[in-house]
Design a protein around this motif. Structure first.
Motif, PDB file in Angstrom:
ATOM      1  N   MET A  96       0.310  10.379   6.379  1.00 38.07           N
ATOM      2  CA  MET A  96      -0.244   9.267   7.147  1.00 38.07           C
ATOM      3  C   MET A  96      -0.038   9.456   8.648  1.00 38.07           C
ATOM      4  N   LYS A  97       0.993  10.186   9.046  1.00 40.72           N
ATOM      5  CA  LYS A  97       1.150  10.512  10.467  1.00 40.72           C
ATOM      6  C   LYS A  97      -0.049  11.319  10.946  1.00 40.72           C
ATOM      7  N   GLU A 106      -1.204   5.907  18.181  1.00 37.14           N
ATOM      8  CA  GLU A 106      -0.003   6.471  18.785  1.00 37.14           C
ATOM      9  C   GLU A 106       1.145   6.404  17.790  1.00 37.14           C
ATOM     10  N   ILE A 107       1.756   7.556  17.534  1.00 35.77           N
ATOM     11  CA  ILE A 107       2.841   7.626  16.562  1.00 35.77           C
ATOM     12  C   ILE A 107       4.024   8.328  17.200  1.00 35.77           C
ATOM     13  N   GLY A 108       5.171   7.678  17.139  1.00 33.01           N
ATOM     14  CA  GLY A 108       6.392   8.293  17.655  1.00 33.01           C
ATOM     15  C   GLY A 108       7.024   9.193  16.616  1.00 33.01           C
ATOM     16  N   ALA A 109       8.296   9.426  16.766  1.00 32.34           N
ATOM     17  CA  ALA A 109       9.021  10.306  15.847  1.00 32.34           C
ATOM     18  C   ALA A 109       9.148   9.692  14.456  1.00 32.34           C
ATOM     19  N   THR A 110       9.182   8.354  14.398  1.00 29.96           N
ATOM     20  CA  THR A 110       9.372   7.673  13.129  1.00 29.96           C
ATOM     21  C   THR A 110       8.111   6.896  12.752  1.00 29.96           C
ATOM     22  N   LEU A 111       7.711   7.038  11.507  1.00 29.00           N
ATOM     23  CA  LEU A 111       6.572   6.284  11.001  1.00 29.00           C
ATOM     24  C   LEU A 111       7.092   4.957  10.469  1.00 29.00           C
ATOM     25  N   THR A 112       6.731   3.870  11.124  1.00 26.46           N
ATOM     26  CA  THR A 112       7.193   2.544  10.711  1.00 26.46           C
ATOM     27  C   THR A 112       6.101   1.837   9.927  1.00 26.46           C
ATOM     28  N   LYS A 113       6.471   0.751   9.274  1.00 35.63           N
ATOM     29  CA  LYS A 113       5.476  -0.015   8.521  1.00 35.63           C
ATOM     30  C   LYS A 113       4.416  -0.595   9.451  1.00 35.63           C
ATOM     31  N   SER A 114       4.788  -0.981  10.670  1.00 39.73           N
ATOM     32  CA  SER A 114       3.791  -1.531  11.599  1.00 39.73           C
ATOM     33  C   SER A 114       2.778  -0.460  12.009  1.00 39.73           C
ATOM     34  N   SER A 118      -1.258  -0.395  11.337  1.00 41.04           N
ATOM     35  CA  SER A 118      -2.209  -0.061  12.396  1.00 41.04           C
ATOM     36  C   SER A 118      -3.195   1.008  11.926  1.00 41.04           C
ATOM     37  N   ILE A 119      -2.688   2.023  11.233  1.00 40.60           N
ATOM     38  CA  ILE A 119      -3.548   3.079  10.689  1.00 40.60           C
ATOM     39  C   ILE A 119      -4.511   2.485   9.665  1.00 40.60           C
ATOM     40  N   ALA A 120      -3.992   1.671   8.747  1.00 41.86           N
ATOM     41  CA  ALA A 120      -4.824   1.059   7.711  1.00 41.86           C
ATOM     42  C   ALA A 120      -5.926   0.201   8.332  1.00 41.86           C
ATOM     43  N   ASN A 121      -5.566  -0.596   9.327  1.00 34.61           N
ATOM     44  CA  ASN A 121      -6.567  -1.439   9.988  1.00 34.61           C
ATOM     45  C   ASN A 121      -7.636  -0.605  10.687  1.00 34.61           C
ATOM     46  N   LYS A 122      -7.226   0.474  11.331  1.00 33.94           N
ATOM     47  CA  LYS A 122      -8.172   1.341  12.039  1.00 33.94           C
ATOM     48  C   LYS A 122      -9.172   1.969  11.058  1.00 33.94           C
TER      49      LYS A 122
END
Length: 181
Positions: A96-97, A106-114, A118-122
């Motif tokens: 998913m990253k 935008e994705i940082g080092a950690t994939l969070t639920k938020s 955001s990915i799902a909504n996009k």
């Protein structure tokens, strides 16, 4: 369970049902560009079918079309990961990253639920953009088919542009291990 969490869980279920070894074999046999084209054609088929009869086919066809587009998007992403890294089995969060980066999230080092939300909504926003055009008989088939084809080809191109040289894929991370941010 709220709608967004259900959406993320649905994406995880689609991912878990992917035949990752079959994707690997297909890429080995056809090459990455032919594989992406074949996925785009599969997406175009349901796009055209859902818009062929206008509103009457759209009601049943759009959910099937959205699901098929997500499946084809995931297949293309897995195929490119395999083509670039030689890895065909990856964990859902790592996968998913890559999906997120391909969509411009935008994705940082950690994939969070938020970030997952955001990915799902996009994905849903992109896939539902052509729904109104499918309400017009025959013209809706052309719109649905061509937009789906372009969407999957665009995803393939976007994933191919991602620099994965510093990414190492592991199989042991689960969605439930993500932080609630």
């Amino acid at each position: 369970m709220n709608t967004e969490t259900l959406l993320v869980k649905s994406f995880q279920k689609v991912f878990e049902n992917m035949n990752q070894e079959g994707i690997k074999e297909s890429v080995d046999k056809k090459g990455i560009d032919k594989f992406i084209s074949d996925c785009a054609l599969l997406a175009a088929t349901t796009g055209a079918a859902s818009g062929f009869g206008g509103f009457s086919t759209m009601i049943v066809g759009v959910p099937v079309d959205v699901l098929n587009n997500v499946v084809q998007q995931f297949r293309v992403t897995l195929a490119v990961i395999y083509d670039k890294k030689g890895v065909y089995k990856v964990s859902f969060p790592q996968f998913m990253k890559i999906v997120g980066v391909s969509l411009g999230v935008e994705i940082g080092a950690t994939l969070t639920k938020s970030i997952m939300l955001s990915i799902a909504n996009k994905i849903i926003i992109r896939l539902s953009a052509t729904t109104a055009g499918k309400a017009v008989p025959f013209l809706g088939a052309f719109i649905g088919g061509s937009v789906n084809y372009g969407f999957i080809r665009g995803i393939g191109a976007a994933v191919k542009r991602i620099d994965m040289s510093s990414i190492s894929f592991e199989q042991d991370v689960q969605l439930d291990d993500l932080k609630d941010n």
